[in-house]
Write an enzyme that holds these catalytic residues in place. Structure first.
Site, PDB file in Angstrom:
ATOM      1  CG  HIS A   1      17.994  34.557  64.254  1.00 61.39           C
ATOM      2  ND1 HIS A   1      17.027  34.469  65.226  1.00 61.39           N
ATOM      3  CD2 HIS A   1      17.824  35.767  63.666  1.00 61.39           C
ATOM      4  CE1 HIS A   1      16.288  35.570  65.209  1.00 61.39           C
ATOM      5  NE2 HIS A   1      16.747  36.378  64.274  1.00 61.39           N
TER       6      HIS A   1
ATOM      7  CE  LYS B   1      44.562  27.829  39.792  1.00 68.40           C
ATOM      8  NZ  LYS B   1      44.803  29.013  38.965  1.00 68.40           N
TER       9      LYS B   1
ATOM     10  CD  GLU C   1      41.930  35.529  44.056  1.00 70.92           C
ATOM     11  OE1 GLU C   1      42.011  36.343  43.123  1.00 70.92           O
ATOM     12  OE2 GLU C   1      41.619  34.340  43.894  1.00 70.92           O
TER      13      GLU C   1
HETATM   14  O1  PA5 Z   1      41.228  37.128  40.313  1.00 72.87           O
HETATM   15  C1  PA5 Z   1      41.816  36.222  39.752  1.00 72.87           C
HETATM   16  O2  PA5 Z   1      42.858  36.414  39.096  1.00 72.87           O
HETATM   17  C2  PA5 Z   1      41.290  34.809  39.778  1.00 72.87           C
HETATM   18  O3  PA5 Z   1      40.227  34.665  40.640  1.00 72.87           O
HETATM   19  C3  PA5 Z   1      40.827  34.404  38.390  1.00 72.87           C
HETATM   20  O4  PA5 Z   1      39.847  35.296  37.971  1.00 72.87           O
HETATM   21  C4  PA5 Z   1      40.289  32.985  38.370  1.00 72.87           C
HETATM   22  O5  PA5 Z   1      41.259  32.118  38.848  1.00 72.87           O
HETATM   23  C5  PA5 Z   1      39.898  32.576  36.966  1.00 72.87           C
HETATM   24  O6  PA5 Z   1      40.994  32.686  36.095  1.00 72.87           O
HETATM   25  P1  PA5 Z   1      40.786  32.677  34.532  1.00 72.87           P
HETATM   26  O7  PA5 Z   1      39.932  33.820  34.152  1.00 72.87           O
HETATM   27  O8  PA5 Z   1      42.168  32.783  33.966  1.00 72.87           O
HETATM   28  O9  PA5 Z   1      40.139  31.354  34.168  1.00 72.87           O
END
Ligand code: PA5
Length: 441
Positions: free
Chosen positions: A304, A418, A283
């Site tokens: 393996h 999303k 990310e």
């Molecule tokens: O790193 C990030 O921003 C995402 O992985 C969020 O942690 C994840 O989408 C969960 O979001 P939230 O805590 O708003 O539910």
């Protein structure tokens, strides 16, 4: 001082490191002076120092309260609101902890809201019918679909099992200070809450209550975890910036065409370290058409399966091995008089000795096969070592992202699926997207 060791000599030369030093220092400066893209998400950089005894006491008090009433605690969250706690708890727990029943005082910590599987929720709610359970619901935005579905189902079940008043005492919400649906619900129902600061992104949040509360509920020492992170921060600030060296090493390799990094462990309890690390780096770096693709493997298991590809497939891979010096237990390989399996030459040796030789042999084979090998040496798996490792990877990720030329603290691409999902689900407000996507089906 943290005693994690970084070895890069089997991946890059000293001359290569010198050649990239100016870029490395520029990225370090950008991070440390908060002058780069995403600088409103740097709350994690001094978080271990800012985490005071009062907050740790409050977290431990909430953990104690759940431990005193529950044999099972379900943590509801996804992505950064899930992976950190899952990784640390798994790393510190016995390999078969999942098979042991939870009990009051030492509850089993389970996870939900990290998928949308109907069978997962059916089986979990079935299991919880005979359990005295509590819930830690974690969502920074308070609106993420996966945890919202799981929490709605689990909250309804908990209220049915123990009544709304008692359920409110067994639910802890970790969310934004003011905004979001979870904040509104928590305030209305009187849940105990902890705040995720605005300037700490989800994937950098394991050392906030997001990770610390579940880890404390599981019975682990969060003070030592935070201290380990402070130690690594102090080490990097004192001039021994191993995190920046790791960032520089992986950028040298990337520029030389090594587009895939695999995080390797030889210890099954570290499987979820790989999952947490993949989110952190994917990310943070995978944007603007750039980024090292982060993958992870469990050796020797995956030797393996994926071993052939790593050894002789396309030469675009480098590996970062997280190696552990000291195991917790002793198992000796016995002598067998028939020796049909031919392993009497190992009789009397520790299993870990064989594992360590597999590790050394694999590294040499991979280096010979053109797979650069970075090594991160942990003295053991303890709270303090994991705290140092977390801070090391977080800092390295920030430096590496800036070396790559991206904003390491946003994740715009995550929204794409999303929007399509909401359009397909006909969520109010998505009418135009619904029409457009249906026309494509
Ligand atoms: O790193 C990030 O921003 C995402 O992985 C969020 O942690 C994840 O989408 C969960 O979001 P939230 O805590 O708003 O539910």
């Amino acid at each position: 001082m943290s005693n994690i060791k970084l070895e890069t000599q089997n991946a890059v030369t000293a001359a290569q490191l010198s050649a990239i030093a100016a870029d490395e220092q520029a990225a370090v400066k950008t991070l440390d002076t908060a002058t780069g893209a995403g600088n409103d998400f740097l709350g994690w950089t001094d978080l271990p120092e800012r985490t005071d005894s009062k907050l740790l006491d409050d977290i431990m008090d909430a953990a104690r309260s759940l431990r005193n009433t529950c044999d099972t605690v379900v943590c509801v969250g996804i992505g950064g609101s899930y992976l950190g706690a899952k990784f640390v708890i798994e790393a510190l727990s016995g390999n078969f902890a999942a098979m042991e029943p939870g009990r009051i005082g030492a509850p089993k910590v389970l996870f939900a809201g990290q998928n949308i599987s109907e069978d997962y929720l059916y089986e979990l709610t079935g299991l919880l019918r005979s359990r005295s359970f509590g819930i830690i619901v974690i969502s920074k935005s308070g609106t993420t679909t996966e945890p919202a579905i799981a929490f709605r189902i689990l909250r309804e079940q908990l209220e049915a099992q123990v009544g709304r008043g008692e359920a409110a005492k067994r639910i802890v919400a970790i969310t934004d200070a003011k905004r979001g649906a979870l904040r509104v619900l928590a305030d209305r129902e009187g849940y105990r809450t902890f705040v995720i600061e605005d300037n700490v992104g989800g994937r950098y949040s394991v050392l906030t209550p997001v990770g610390l509360l579940p880890i404390a509920v599981a019975g682990f020492d969060i003070r030592a975890l935070v201290q380990g992170a402070r130690d690594m921060h102090a080490r990097c600030a004192s001039g021994d910036d191993v995190a920046a060296t790791y960032a520089a090493t992986r950028n040298i390799l990337y520029r030389a065409g090594k587009k895939i990094e695999i995080l390797v462990n030889f210890c099954p309890r570290l499987h979820f370290l790989g999952e947490w690390w993949k989110q952190l780096y994917a990310e943070s770096e995978g944007k603007d058409g750039k980024g090292i693709f982060p993958a992870s493997v469990d050796f020797s298991t995956d030797l393996h399966s994926l071993g052939q590809m790593i050894q002789q497939g396309e030469r675009t891979v480098f590996e970062t091995v997280v190696s552990v010096d000291k195991v917790d237990h002793s198992v000796i390989i016995p002598e067998d008089k028939d020796n049909l399996d031919g392993i009497n030459y190992l009789a009397g040796k520790h299993v870990d000795y064989v594992n360590k030789m597999a590790e050394k042999g694999t590294a040499i084979a991979h280096i010979d096969g053109g797979v650069p090998n970075i090594r991160i040496q942990l003295p053991a798996i303890t709270e303090s070592v994991l705290g140092s490792l977390i801070y090391f990877f977080e800092r390295a990720c920030g430096v590496s992202g800036y070396m790559l030329g991206v904003n390491p603290f946003n994740q715009p691409g995550v929204e794409e699926y999303k929007r399509n999902m909401f359009a397909l689900l006909e969520k109010p407000g998505y009418e135009e997207d619904t029409k457009a996507i249906k026309a494509r089906l």
